[in-house]
Design an enzyme around this catalytic site. Structure first.
Site, PDB file in Angstrom:
ATOM      1  N   THR A  42     -19.463  10.622   0.766  1.00 57.75           N
ATOM      2  CA  THR A  42     -18.443   9.611   1.020  1.00 57.75           C
ATOM      3  C   THR A  42     -18.253   8.798  -0.257  1.00 57.75           C
ATOM      4  O   THR A  42     -18.649   9.245  -1.334  1.00 57.75           O
ATOM      5  CB  THR A  42     -18.830   8.765   2.260  1.00 57.75           C
ATOM      6  OG1 THR A  42     -17.764   7.873   2.573  1.00 57.75           O
ATOM      7  CG2 THR A  42     -20.108   7.967   2.042  1.00 57.75           C
ATOM      8  N   ASN A  43     -17.625   7.633  -0.179  1.00 55.11           N
ATOM      9  CA  ASN A  43     -17.426   6.809  -1.366  1.00 55.11           C
ATOM     10  C   ASN A  43     -17.513   5.341  -0.975  1.00 55.11           C
ATOM     11  O   ASN A  43     -17.747   5.016   0.188  1.00 55.11           O
ATOM     12  CB  ASN A  43     -16.095   7.157  -2.041  1.00 55.11           C
ATOM     13  CG  ASN A  43     -14.917   6.907  -1.124  1.00 55.11           C
ATOM     14  OD1 ASN A  43     -14.624   5.779  -0.743  1.00 55.11           O
ATOM     15  ND2 ASN A  43     -14.237   7.986  -0.730  1.00 55.11           N
ATOM     16  N   LEU A  44     -17.346   4.460  -1.942  1.00 55.57           N
ATOM     17  CA  LEU A  44     -17.636   3.037  -1.732  1.00 55.57           C
ATOM     18  C   LEU A  44     -16.468   2.241  -1.132  1.00 55.57           C
ATOM     19  O   LEU A  44     -16.555   1.023  -1.036  1.00 55.57           O
ATOM     20  CB  LEU A  44     -18.067   2.389  -3.059  1.00 55.57           C
ATOM     21  CG  LEU A  44     -19.424   2.876  -3.581  1.00 55.57           C
ATOM     22  CD1 LEU A  44     -19.703   2.270  -4.954  1.00 55.57           C
ATOM     23  CD2 LEU A  44     -20.530   2.484  -2.602  1.00 55.57           C
ATOM     24  N   ALA A  49      -9.321   5.937   0.224  1.00 56.02           N
ATOM     25  CA  ALA A  49      -9.984   6.629  -0.883  1.00 56.02           C
ATOM     26  C   ALA A  49     -10.372   8.007  -0.340  1.00 56.02           C
ATOM     27  O   ALA A  49     -11.448   8.187   0.231  1.00 56.02           O
ATOM     28  CB  ALA A  49     -11.203   5.851  -1.346  1.00 56.02           C
TER      29      ALA A  49
END
Ligand code: CTP
Ligand code: CA
Length: 223
Positions: free
Chosen positions: A33-35, A102
């Site tokens: 995943t991402n932030l 995102a």
């Protein structure tokens, strides 16, 4: 008194928004995943509703409360986000599409159905990747595409990359985050890129910026 007779800036408009990160599984208990926290996208969803729009929010996994008045669809992967966006476009003609999510550019092509077990120190799993659909580019290329707004979080050369990305995605408006301190933060600094050049919206909390962005959007929809 006069203000109470004026219609809201997005009255009657249907606005479709993606927000948050995506989660791409590696196996049933792990993933990539991402932030992204989803805060900017949720703030825009709220601001669009306050401006009178009917808002559909396609959200990746976030810890945020449902914005008031907004219809939310929860997804995990980029492919699910793509499918949910296409269903929302089928169910209802959308005037505006704002891609704030995102989205993972790649998913794990060889994800395992079962939890991958640790074997020996030297034997590590080899992940292979496949390209995810570019949701924004696909929506922008549809016949009768909604007015498309993209976001860009760059780590350098924002003015140059932002202008180039807007043209590459073939969209009328792209919003750049200045600096790389937006993820998870409550405030942000935005710069708008359109066919006329770029304009900075200044540093503020995300809800204030979302309201400013919605005003800028309403002006562009009128022109
Ligand atoms: N986007 C999307 N679907 C993807 C990737 C990106 O809808 N699979 C959208 C994002 O929501 C954002 C815009 O495209 O509005 C730009 O995303 P970004 O990651 O900055 O652009 P990319 O074209 O993926 O370029 P790169 O990551 O290489 O900078
Ligand atoms: Ca990307």
């Amino acid at each position: 008194i006069i203000a109470s007779f004026q219609s809201k800036s997005l009255a009657g408009k249907h606005v479709l928004i993606t927000a948050g990160p995506t989660f791409e599984p590696i196996d049933p208990v792990r993933g990539i995943t991402n932030l992204s926290s989803g805060k900017m996208g949720y703030a825009i969803a709220q601001a669009a509703w306050e401006a009178g729009a009917k808002v559909t929010l396609i959200s990746g996994p976030t810890a945020l409360a449902q914005p008031y008045g907004v219809q939310r669809v929860n997804v995990q992967t980029a492919q699910q986000m793509h499918d949910a966006v296409m269903s929302a476009l089928k169910a209802q003609v959308q005037d505006v599409f704002i891609a704030v999510a995102a989205v993972a550019d790649w998913r794990v092509a060889n994800a395992s159905d079962q939890k991958i077990k640790k074997t020996s120190d030297s034997d590590t799993p080899q992940l292979e990747f496949a390209q995810n659909p570019d949701i924004l580019a696909l929506v922008a290329a549809l016949p009768n595409a909604p007015y498309c707004v993209g976001f860009a979080a760059e780590s350098e050369n924002l003015l140059q990359y932002g202008a180039a990305k807007r043209i590459k995605k073939n969209i009328p408006l792209l919003v750049g985050n200045i600096g790389h301190h937006t993820f998870g933060k409550d405030d942000n600094e935005l710069v708008l890129f359109d066919a006329h050049g770029h304009a900075e919206l200044g540093r503020a909390d995300k809800q204030t910026l979302a309201t400013k962005l919605v005003s800028e959007l309403a002006i562009r929809l009128k022109n």
